[in-house]
Write a protein that holds these residues in place. Sequence first.
Motif, PDB file in Angstrom:
ATOM      1  N   LEU A  90       1.622   1.133 -11.813  1.00  0.00           N
ATOM      2  CA  LEU A  90       2.254   1.743 -12.856  1.00  0.00           C
ATOM      3  C   LEU A  90       1.099   1.642 -14.000  1.00  0.00           C
ATOM      4  N   GLY A  91       0.197   0.902 -13.997  1.00  0.00           N
ATOM      5  CA  GLY A  91      -0.549   0.607 -14.937  1.00  0.00           C
ATOM      6  C   GLY A  91      -0.204  -0.288 -16.210  1.00  0.00           C
ATOM      7  N   LEU A 144       0.888  -1.075  -0.183  1.00  0.00           N
ATOM      8  CA  LEU A 144      -0.010  -0.134  -0.014  1.00  0.00           C
ATOM      9  C   LEU A 144       0.814   1.224  -0.122  1.00  0.00           C
ATOM     10  N   VAL A 145       1.883   1.272   0.510  1.00  0.00           N
ATOM     11  CA  VAL A 145       2.849   2.333   1.019  1.00  0.00           C
ATOM     12  C   VAL A 145       3.510   2.643  -0.457  1.00  0.00           C
ATOM     13  N   LEU A 146       3.901   1.541  -1.314  1.00  0.00           N
ATOM     14  CA  LEU A 146       4.458   1.555  -2.442  1.00  0.00           C
ATOM     15  C   LEU A 146       3.384   2.209  -3.539  1.00  0.00           C
ATOM     16  N   SER A 147       2.404   1.586  -3.622  1.00  0.00           N
ATOM     17  CA  SER A 147       1.473   1.938  -4.542  1.00  0.00           C
ATOM     18  C   SER A 147       0.960   3.428  -4.359  1.00  0.00           C
ATOM     19  N   THR A 148       0.781   3.924  -3.158  1.00  0.00           N
ATOM     20  CA  THR A 148       0.585   5.360  -2.633  1.00  0.00           C
ATOM     21  C   THR A 148       1.590   6.235  -3.228  1.00  0.00           C
ATOM     22  N   LEU A 149       2.914   6.114  -3.052  1.00  0.00           N
ATOM     23  CA  LEU A 149       3.939   6.613  -3.373  1.00  0.00           C
ATOM     24  C   LEU A 149       3.850   6.816  -5.183  1.00  0.00           C
ATOM     25  N   ILE A 150       3.679   5.721  -5.635  1.00  0.00           N
ATOM     26  CA  ILE A 150       3.765   5.961  -7.265  1.00  0.00           C
ATOM     27  C   ILE A 150       2.464   6.532  -7.602  1.00  0.00           C
ATOM     28  N   GLU A 151       1.634   6.416  -7.156  1.00  0.00           N
ATOM     29  CA  GLU A 151       0.416   7.241  -7.412  1.00  0.00           C
ATOM     30  C   GLU A 151       0.625   8.727  -7.147  1.00  0.00           C
TER      31      GLU A 151
END
Length: 107
Positions: free
Chosen positions: A103-104, A32-39
Amino acid sequence: PLYITLDKDVILRKQSLQNWNSGVLSRNETLLVLSTLIELSGRRLYAMDVTGDFSKVEVSGVYRSYLHRSQHEDSENNIDQKDATNVNQLTNVCLLREIKMALGIFD
């Protein structure tokens, strides 16, 4: 642009095995932390390092052997290489899948 270095020793021991102390985040919390940072970066992840897999300790010499045994002989950090690889491989696959989704990138 975003550059991430993830040391997997932040992840709970049962989900990421190393031969040193583990952290307090679950694998899902880490994802969750990683995906939030990427977003938040607008999906502008330029690079990412992932460290923290188990490595078998090999020492040479009487003094280093003594130090290792005295600090780790009955330690929870004495892990079978195959067990560590199996646990860490699952976490590595989850990390890769989550980052690609953030990243889609869909296979």
